[in-house]
Design a protein around this motif. Structure first.
Motif, PDB file in Angstrom:
ATOM      1  N   THR A  42      -4.419 148.628  89.374  1.00  0.00           N
ATOM      2  CA  THR A  42      -3.800 147.397  88.876  1.00  0.00           C
ATOM      3  C   THR A  42      -3.690 147.424  87.358  1.00  0.00           C
ATOM      4  OG1 THR A  42      -4.672 146.178  90.767  1.00  0.00           O
ATOM      5  CG2 THR A  42      -3.976 144.881  88.867  1.00  0.00           C
ATOM      6  N   GLN A  43      -4.738 147.868  86.687  1.00  0.00           N
ATOM      7  CA  GLN A  43      -4.690 147.975  85.225  1.00  0.00           C
ATOM      8  C   GLN A  43      -3.590 148.943  84.805  1.00  0.00           C
ATOM      9  OE1 GLN A  43      -8.705 149.149  84.351  1.00  0.00           O
ATOM     10  NE2 GLN A  43      -9.501 147.063  84.540  1.00  0.00           N
ATOM     11  N   PHE A  44      -3.490 150.060  85.506  1.00  0.00           N
ATOM     12  CA  PHE A  44      -2.442 151.035  85.205  1.00  0.00           C
ATOM     13  C   PHE A  44      -1.054 150.421  85.386  1.00  0.00           C
ATOM     14  CE2 PHE A  44       0.687 153.939  87.087  1.00  0.00           C
ATOM     15  CZ  PHE A  44       0.984 154.690  85.954  1.00  0.00           C
ATOM     16  N   VAL A  45      -0.836 149.724  86.499  1.00  0.00           N
ATOM     17  CA  VAL A  45       0.474 149.128  86.781  1.00  0.00           C
ATOM     18  C   VAL A  45       0.868 148.153  85.668  1.00  0.00           C
ATOM     19  CG1 VAL A  45       1.681 147.513  88.325  1.00  0.00           C
ATOM     20  CG2 VAL A  45       0.412 149.452  89.278  1.00  0.00           C
ATOM     21  N   LEU A  46      -0.080 147.330  85.232  1.00  0.00           N
ATOM     22  CA  LEU A  46       0.232 146.348  84.190  1.00  0.00           C
ATOM     23  C   LEU A  46       0.458 147.024  82.837  1.00  0.00           C
ATOM     24  CD1 LEU A  46      -2.074 143.359  85.144  1.00  0.00           C
ATOM     25  CD2 LEU A  46       0.262 143.876  85.888  1.00  0.00           C
ATOM     26  N   MET A  47      -0.319 148.052  82.533  1.00  0.00           N
ATOM     27  CA  MET A  47      -0.097 148.791  81.288  1.00  0.00           C
ATOM     28  C   MET A  47       1.249 149.521  81.319  1.00  0.00           C
ATOM     29  SD  MET A  47      -3.839 150.268  80.183  1.00  0.00           S
ATOM     30  CE  MET A  47      -3.173 151.160  78.773  1.00  0.00           C
ATOM     31  N   ALA A  48       1.604 150.079  82.472  1.00  0.00           N
ATOM     32  CA  ALA A  48       2.892 150.769  82.602  1.00  0.00           C
ATOM     33  C   ALA A  48       4.033 149.762  82.444  1.00  0.00           C
ATOM     34  CB  ALA A  48       2.983 151.491  83.946  1.00  0.00           C
ATOM     35  N   ALA A  49       3.882 148.572  83.032  1.00  0.00           N
ATOM     36  CA  ALA A  49       4.898 147.524  82.870  1.00  0.00           C
ATOM     37  C   ALA A  49       5.029 147.160  81.387  1.00  0.00           C
ATOM     38  CB  ALA A  49       4.537 146.295  83.704  1.00  0.00           C
ATOM     39  N   LEU A  50       3.887 147.009  80.715  1.00  0.00           N
ATOM     40  CA  LEU A  50       3.894 146.702  79.283  1.00  0.00           C
ATOM     41  C   LEU A  50       4.580 147.824  78.498  1.00  0.00           C
ATOM     42  CD1 LEU A  50       3.106 145.183  76.710  1.00  0.00           C
ATOM     43  CD2 LEU A  50       0.798 146.190  76.939  1.00  0.00           C
ATOM     44  N   GLY A  51       4.244 149.067  78.799  1.00  0.00           N
ATOM     45  CA  GLY A  51       4.857 150.206  78.118  1.00  0.00           C
ATOM     46  C   GLY A  51       6.360 150.236  78.322  1.00  0.00           C
ATOM     47  N   GLU A 108      -5.151 153.394  71.100  1.00  0.00           N
ATOM     48  CA  GLU A 108      -5.966 153.948  72.189  1.00  0.00           C
ATOM     49  C   GLU A 108      -5.328 153.669  73.547  1.00  0.00           C
ATOM     50  OE1 GLU A 108     -10.532 153.716  73.973  1.00  0.00           O
ATOM     51  OE2 GLU A 108      -9.991 152.467  72.271  1.00  0.00           O
ATOM     52  N   GLY A 109      -4.794 152.460  73.726  1.00  0.00           N
ATOM     53  CA  GLY A 109      -4.138 152.094  74.977  1.00  0.00           C
ATOM     54  C   GLY A 109      -2.915 152.948  75.251  1.00  0.00           C
ATOM     55  N   ALA A 110      -2.120 153.205  74.212  1.00  0.00           N
ATOM     56  CA  ALA A 110      -0.930 154.042  74.372  1.00  0.00           C
ATOM     57  C   ALA A 110      -1.326 155.462  74.764  1.00  0.00           C
ATOM     58  CB  ALA A 110      -0.104 154.047  73.085  1.00  0.00           C
ATOM     59  N   ASP A 111      -2.414 155.959  74.177  1.00  0.00           N
ATOM     60  CA  ASP A 111      -2.899 157.301  74.501  1.00  0.00           C
ATOM     61  C   ASP A 111      -3.369 157.372  75.956  1.00  0.00           C
ATOM     62  OD1 ASP A 111      -3.691 160.013  73.788  1.00  0.00           O
ATOM     63  OD2 ASP A 111      -5.766 159.275  73.872  1.00  0.00           O
ATOM     64  N   VAL A 112      -4.137 156.374  76.375  1.00  0.00           N
ATOM     65  CA  VAL A 112      -4.629 156.339  77.762  1.00  0.00           C
ATOM     66  C   VAL A 112      -3.458 156.189  78.726  1.00  0.00           C
ATOM     67  CG1 VAL A 112      -5.927 154.912  79.405  1.00  0.00           C
ATOM     68  CG2 VAL A 112      -6.951 155.532  77.233  1.00  0.00           C
ATOM     69  N   LEU A 113      -2.509 155.319  78.381  1.00  0.00           N
ATOM     70  CA  LEU A 113      -1.348 155.132  79.262  1.00  0.00           C
ATOM     71  C   LEU A 113      -0.566 156.431  79.404  1.00  0.00           C
ATOM     72  CD1 LEU A 113       0.538 153.499  81.029  1.00  0.00           C
ATOM     73  CD2 LEU A 113       1.651 152.655  78.934  1.00  0.00           C
ATOM     74  N   GLN A 114      -0.365 157.163  78.321  1.00  0.00           N
ATOM     75  CA  GLN A 114       0.387 158.420  78.412  1.00  0.00           C
ATOM     76  C   GLN A 114      -0.329 159.413  79.329  1.00  0.00           C
ATOM     77  OE1 GLN A 114       3.611 159.014  76.825  1.00  0.00           O
ATOM     78  NE2 GLN A 114       3.376 160.297  78.617  1.00  0.00           N
ATOM     79  N   LYS A 115      -1.652 159.505  79.195  1.00  0.00           N
ATOM     80  CA  LYS A 115      -2.431 160.391  80.075  1.00  0.00           C
ATOM     81  C   LYS A 115      -2.340 159.925  81.527  1.00  0.00           C
ATOM     82  CE  LYS A 115      -5.721 161.765  76.521  1.00  0.00           C
ATOM     83  NZ  LYS A 115      -7.010 161.487  75.912  1.00  0.00           N
ATOM     84  N   ALA A 116      -2.424 158.604  81.722  1.00  0.00           N
ATOM     85  CA  ALA A 116      -2.361 158.048  83.078  1.00  0.00           C
ATOM     86  C   ALA A 116      -0.982 158.288  83.697  1.00  0.00           C
ATOM     87  CB  ALA A 116      -2.682 156.558  83.045  1.00  0.00           C
ATOM     88  N   LEU A 117       0.068 158.109  82.908  1.00  0.00           N
ATOM     89  CA  LEU A 117       1.424 158.347  83.426  1.00  0.00           C
ATOM     90  C   LEU A 117       1.574 159.781  83.915  1.00  0.00           C
ATOM     91  CD1 LEU A 117       3.578 156.398  80.832  1.00  0.00           C
ATOM     92  CD2 LEU A 117       3.497 155.971  83.297  1.00  0.00           C
ATOM     93  N   SER A 118       1.101 160.723  83.130  1.00  0.00           N
ATOM     94  CA  SER A 118       1.170 162.134  83.542  1.00  0.00           C
ATOM     95  C   SER A 118       0.397 162.358  84.837  1.00  0.00           C
ATOM     96  CB  SER A 118       0.578 163.033  82.465  1.00  0.00           C
ATOM     97  OG  SER A 118       1.554 163.424  81.571  1.00  0.00           O
ATOM     98  N   ALA A 119      -0.805 161.838  84.881  1.00  0.00           N
ATOM     99  CA  ALA A 119      -1.665 162.030  86.062  1.00  0.00           C
ATOM    100  C   ALA A 119      -1.044 161.379  87.299  1.00  0.00           C
ATOM    101  CB  ALA A 119      -3.056 161.456  85.797  1.00  0.00           C
ATOM    102  N   VAL A 120      -0.546 160.158  87.158  1.00  0.00           N
ATOM    103  CA  VAL A 120       0.030 159.444  88.298  1.00  0.00           C
ATOM    104  C   VAL A 120       1.348 160.076  88.732  1.00  0.00           C
ATOM    105  CG1 VAL A 120       1.065 157.233  89.018  1.00  0.00           C
ATOM    106  CG2 VAL A 120      -1.165 157.260  87.856  1.00  0.00           C
TER     107      VAL A 120
END
Length: 152
Positions: A42-51, A108-120
């Motif tokens: 859920t956190q990932f989905v909301l961060m991806a929506a924000l991105g 930091e959030g942008a960095d984590v989101l970029q890593k999460a996007l790649s992983a997902v």
């Protein structure tokens, strides 16, 4: 005892059952790749929506994120508070709407989101690879289901 009557002859004939099974398996796979990044799905989905929304606008609000992700506004508010505590996002007063907060990814959030996007994205490619050349029509079917069943 009264015999229970099912519309479908077997669970494998029920689209809802099958969707639920696939969803649970997919969520398990995502949990494996998101846990090391200290993110829930859920956190990932909301961060991806924000991105995604941030690419088009500098004033993304909680309501924008809720609408983009088809999520409950109260749940979005709670999850964004958690992301703020993790220092992945910041929330600031909106310049013109005193009720709204502008949400931004931190460095930091942008960095984590970029890593999460790649992983997902890699997990998705692996998970859905069995569909082969049917992936595009599968995606279109999911998009149609989403559009037809949106709750306003």
């Amino acid at each position: 005892m009264k015999e229970i009557e099912f519309r479908f002859k077997s669970p494998k004939d029920s689209p809802g059952y099958l969707l639920g099974q696939v969803t649970m398996l997919w969520q398990r796979k995502l949990k494996i790749v998101l846990d090391p990044l200290d993110l829930t799905q859920t956190q990932f989905v909301l961060m991806a929506a924000l991105g995604w929304l941030s690419k088009k606008s500098n004033t993304v609000t909680q309501v924008d994120i809720a609408n983009q992700s088809n999520a409950d506004r109260m749940m979005v508010s709670k999850v964004l508070r958690t992301l703020e505590k993790k220092k992945f996002i910041s929330r600031q007063e909106h310049q013109t709407d005193t009720r709204a907060k502008v949400i931004k990814l931190t460095v930091e959030g942008a960095d984590v989101l970029q890593k999460a996007l790649s992983a997902v994205e890699n997990a998705d490619i692996d998970f859905f690879s069995i569909l082969g050349n049917k992936l595009s029509s599968f995606n279109q079917s999911l998009a149609n289901l989403t559009e037809q069943n949106k709750v306003e």
